[in-house]
Design an enzyme around this catalytic site. Structure first.
Site, PDB file in Angstrom:
ATOM      1  CE  LYS A  75      -8.761  -1.571   3.444  1.00  0.00           C
ATOM      2  NZ  LYS A  75      -8.601  -2.925   2.956  1.00  0.00           N
ATOM      3  CD1 TRP A 116      -2.202  -2.308   1.250  1.00  0.00           C
ATOM      4  CD2 TRP A 116      -3.094  -0.890  -0.225  1.00  0.00           C
ATOM      5  NE1 TRP A 116      -3.240  -2.967   0.614  1.00  0.00           N
ATOM      6  CE2 TRP A 116      -3.811  -2.116  -0.288  1.00  0.00           C
ATOM      7  CE3 TRP A 116      -3.485   0.143  -1.076  1.00  0.00           C
ATOM      8  CZ2 TRP A 116      -4.879  -2.330  -1.164  1.00  0.00           C
ATOM      9  CZ3 TRP A 116      -4.555  -0.056  -1.948  1.00  0.00           C
ATOM     10  CH2 TRP A 116      -5.238  -1.280  -1.985  1.00  0.00           C
ATOM     11  CG  ASP A 166      -3.502   4.537   3.430  1.00  0.00           C
ATOM     12  OD1 ASP A 166      -4.593   4.446   4.021  1.00  0.00           O
ATOM     13  OD2 ASP A 166      -3.211   3.861   2.422  1.00  0.00           O
TER      14      ASP A 166
END
Lengths: 361, 361
Positions: free
Chosen positions: A196, A102, A172
């Protein structure tokens, strides 16, 4: 109806009371005669839902008044692009910490917009740890420093907040936001895809300090300018109304649980149970450095990889779903976000014990 | 539970059977033990939902094989920007037809990217008609021609498809897509925000001819490049999964109704009933040119504007909601999309008759 224990990394399991309330209100929200999905986004009912969601999020994270909360579309991926477009503020370069898939995506998407300087990396040991701050080589003229608080695929989490001095810290937080209290004032910008720990896919949340808004590159696409969204309270165009409603229900559920300090204790307990089992097992293992292990996403491998399919098949038969690891790393992964109850982790560990007893000779 | 008749322009009323099915499946989709909201977007279950939705949309609109269907985020508004970014193909200019608020927004968002040439406009008569093709002044070197098939605020609809020869025709079909059959092959690109005739806000659908993909400006933000989304079947990043699921249920409902030819007849009947009443009324009126009147959004005014609030109040008391006109034009507006039953329009007309009898002296 039987609910499975769903270990998907995202979209991910949601609190059952939230889903029950959403189902009950689907055709008629609070006597309005309408589904939330059918409401005008500028009407009194939806504005109330939106404002309550923001107020609850601000309360949960103790967001200071000089930060804006934006409800956007395009997921974290669009943020990978909006961040350099908005935060470079005339500077040519930004610092990034490279800790896995990511962080790598954030870096790749930023490259067309600026000089990306990777100031720390865990690539040397297969992204199995969070580079300690002492190893970072920050640039004083960087527009910002970007890092990934939790690597969903690698299962690596920062249990500390980097100190970047006067250079804005950008994070993030997609896969660990709301899993613990966090000092928002240490950040310039926090962003997270909802799918999530927040709600359904198609919603992203950006928490951004006031003074960082309004410095986009000349004539950016309007929809990629934080100032446009901030000036219109995220209603420049029709927002993802149903996603905001579900997120609001999740925020209320979190408050009913006792808030983020309580959630953190529950998440520690769940993670401890699974890591504790993994560390004494002679069949399963997790390779992440202990102090940097994620409480949200726990990858593990079987000693005999030929048994992977059997492991998944028997798991499904017991209502333990979505345990297959990401294709880029293989093995297994248990994502145990806020909405995963302790009972789910206990059921998983019991199953792993039995599986090891049978196959782990 | 009492369902209202909801005349909102968008987000808008949805078919009651769709909402009932969504509520029933909220905690456990087809025995999976999960809500659709909780499913991995790359898992077998969600891929099935997504693929069925695309297949049903293709069948409903008879979309030719050389067109891609994209499920995107950001609404029609992001398309206002993605269209010039992707379709200019090295040309400096594009043609636009200016017919009201929505065409105006498309024009404004395109200006930073190209020379916008307004080749026809209905501004001269307060956007109350669709400029006939004989009045258009197209440019042979235009990258494309853009028009707005239905002006949601003005209540003006094209009941014909413009012929632009070899210049690709681009259409904002947000508020009348799926209300009637359409010859997709006449278009280079059709786009629509979902929140009127398709499903929940937060989903946009783009139908684009193959040969127009892959010509974006150099290094566009990745998320704004049609080729990226086409190459990844709209799964470059996590798509708005729940919105796609609801859209899929709407597509199935449309097929059960008999498809778009049947829907067109129903929509004609509903529109005729309301316009027929308006045209004989001495108290209410609609000022759009008869041949260009929208079947989806019907704005109307009261002779005595001082009675507006009273009209809305009594309407709400009868379960007739969201009739207030857009703030930019005032008056009233009844949006009667596919999901508005004939009974809703009848109830509205009966109410208007009574209101006129009482107040329209």
């Amino acid at each position: 109806m039987t609910r499975a224990f769903n270990f998907s990394a995202g979209p991910a399991t949601l609190p059952e009371p939230v889903l029950k309330q959403a189902a009950a209100e689907m055709l008629d929200w609070h006597g309005s005669g309408q589904s939330v999905m059918e409401m005008s986004h500028r009407g009194k009912d939806f504005m109330g839902i939106r404002n309550q969601a923001e107020a609850d999020l601000r309360e949960l994270l103790a967001i200071p008044a000089n930060y804006k909360v934006l409800f956007l579309q395009g997921g974290a991926t669009l943020q990978f692009e909006m961040i350099p477009i908005n935060l470079l503020r005339g500077k040519p370069a930004a610092d990034y910490v490279y800790t896995g898939v990511w962080a790598g995506k954030a870096i790749r998407e930023a490259r067309p917009f600026c000089q990306v300087k990777v100031i720390a990396s865990s690539e040397d040991r297969n992204f199995s740890y969070a580079p300690p701050q002492s190893s970072w080589k920050p640039n004083q003229d960087a527009a910002y420093v970007h890092y990934t608080a939790n690597e969903t695929i690698g299962g690596v989490e920062y249990h500390w907040i980097p100190d970047t001095g006067n250079v804005p810290l950008v994070c993030d937080m997609s896969s660990n936001i709301l899993s613990k209290p966090v000092d928002v004032s240490k950040y310039g910008l926090i962003y997270a895809g909802a799918q999530k720990n927040i709600g359904p896919a198609g919603l992203a949340i950006v928490i951004v300090r006031d003074d960082l808004i309004g410095h986009a590159v000349p004539t950016p696409p309007t929809m990629l300018d934080y100032k446009i969204h901030a000036d219109h309270d995220s209603m420049f165009n029709t927002p993802p109304t149903y996603g905001i409603y579900i997120a609001g229900l999740v925020f209320q559920w979190l408050k009913q649980q006792g808030g983020l300090a309580v959630m953190e204790q529950k998440n520690i307990e769940k993670a401890k149970l699974l890591y504790g089992f993994l560390d004494q097992s002679r069949f399963f293992r997790n390779l992440v450095k202990k102090q940097d292990r994620s409480r949200m996403n726990i990858p593990f491998t079987l000693k005999d990889e030929a048994l992977n399919e059997e492991f998944l098949k028997q798991a499904r038969a017991r209502g333990l779903q979505q345990l297959k690891g990401h294709s880029s790393v293989g093995g297994m992964r248990a994502s145990i976000y806020n909405a995963m109850p302790l009972a789910g982790v206990k059921t998983l560990v019991n199953y792993m014990q039995e599986f090891e007893a049978r196959f782990g000779k």
